[in-house]
Design a protein around this motif. Sequence first.
Motif, PDB file in Angstrom:
ATOM      1  N   THR A   1     -56.368-104.416 102.131  1.00  0.00           N
ATOM      2  CA  THR A   1     -57.393-105.411 102.485  1.00  0.00           C
ATOM      3  C   THR A   1     -56.673-106.703 102.877  1.00  0.00           C
ATOM      4  O   THR A   1     -56.502-107.591 102.040  1.00  0.00           O
TER       5      THR A   1
ATOM      6  N   ASN B   1     -56.974-109.663 103.685  1.00  0.00           N
ATOM      7  CA  ASN B   1     -57.930-110.762 103.724  1.00  0.00           C
ATOM      8  C   ASN B   1     -57.349-111.920 102.912  1.00  0.00           C
ATOM      9  O   ASN B   1     -57.151-111.787 101.704  1.00  0.00           O
TER      10      ASN B   1
ATOM     11  N   MET C   1     -64.731-108.545  91.242  1.00  0.00           N
ATOM     12  CA  MET C   1     -63.301-108.417  91.549  1.00  0.00           C
ATOM     13  C   MET C   1     -62.455-109.099  90.479  1.00  0.00           C
ATOM     14  O   MET C   1     -61.452-108.545  90.019  1.00  0.00           O
TER      15      MET C   1
ATOM     16  N   TYR D   1     -58.547-114.630 101.711  1.00  0.00           N
ATOM     17  CA  TYR D   1     -59.378-115.099 100.600  1.00  0.00           C
ATOM     18  C   TYR D   1     -59.237-114.177  99.385  1.00  0.00           C
ATOM     19  O   TYR D   1     -59.151-114.648  98.248  1.00  0.00           O
ATOM     20  N   ILE D   2     -59.186-112.887  99.642  1.00  0.00           N
ATOM     21  CA  ILE D   2     -59.009-111.936  98.542  1.00  0.00           C
ATOM     22  C   ILE D   2     -57.613-112.068  97.955  1.00  0.00           C
ATOM     23  O   ILE D   2     -57.434-112.020  96.736  1.00  0.00           O
TER      24      ILE D   2
ATOM     25  N   HIS E   1     -68.309-107.187 105.918  1.00  0.00           N
ATOM     26  CA  HIS E   1     -67.921-106.844 104.551  1.00  0.00           C
ATOM     27  C   HIS E   1     -68.523-107.874 103.608  1.00  0.00           C
ATOM     28  O   HIS E   1     -68.500-109.069 103.884  1.00  0.00           O
ATOM     29  N   LEU E   2     -69.026-107.394 102.515  1.00  0.00           N
ATOM     30  CA  LEU E   2     -69.600-108.254 101.488  1.00  0.00           C
ATOM     31  C   LEU E   2     -68.857-107.962 100.187  1.00  0.00           C
ATOM     32  O   LEU E   2     -68.811-106.813  99.743  1.00  0.00           O
ATOM     33  N   TYR E   3     -68.231-108.976  99.617  1.00  0.00           N
ATOM     34  CA  TYR E   3     -67.425-108.799  98.415  1.00  0.00           C
ATOM     35  C   TYR E   3     -68.091-109.493  97.235  1.00  0.00           C
ATOM     36  O   TYR E   3     -68.713-110.538  97.388  1.00  0.00           O
ATOM     37  N   ASP E   4     -67.909-108.919  96.064  1.00  0.00           N
ATOM     38  CA  ASP E   4     -68.444-109.460  94.821  1.00  0.00           C
ATOM     39  C   ASP E   4     -67.283-110.107  94.061  1.00  0.00           C
ATOM     40  O   ASP E   4     -66.524-109.439  93.373  1.00  0.00           O
ATOM     41  N   GLU E   5     -67.150-111.428  94.209  1.00  0.00           N
ATOM     42  CA  GLU E   5     -66.024-112.133  93.593  1.00  0.00           C
ATOM     43  C   GLU E   5     -65.993-111.962  92.080  1.00  0.00           C
ATOM     44  O   GLU E   5     -64.935-111.711  91.496  1.00  0.00           O
TER      45      GLU E   5
END
Length: 141
Positions: free
Chosen positions: A58, A60, A32, A62-63, A25-29
């Motif tokens: 999710t 996660n 977000m 960190y999220i 998974h690649l997230y765009d901080e």
Amino acid sequence: MAHKTLPLSPDALARILDRHPTPFHLYDEAAMRANARRLLAAFAWAPSFREYFAVKATPNPYILKLLREEGFGADCSSLAELLLAEKAGIAGESVMFSSNDTPAEEYVKARQMGAIINLDDISHIEFLKRHAGIPPIISFR
């Protein structure tokens, strides 16, 4: 429909793919955070509004920490989700605990965290009272 772009160049994505096996998974901080701020701004007219992110969507840490930093709470439905929220620094009325067929230990943990407990129906009040006590704020769905 809104135009969406990747938060990195095709070359940067290729380098990531070379280093990390898929799937990942690649997230765009930045995106977000921007979306979280837009959502909260939309409800600025209601100063006591709080958004509770569904941890099961999710799970996660960190999220969860990122969303806590943006002012979100956590919507938890299990002991594991309560523990994730706690590790992310989310507690008290920033936690909404709603679950089905809830074991006593999960109510106890929610009470220890100071969470708002959201019951399915009135028949659960006595079980909650007996095993964890009635919290100052309770709701029903």
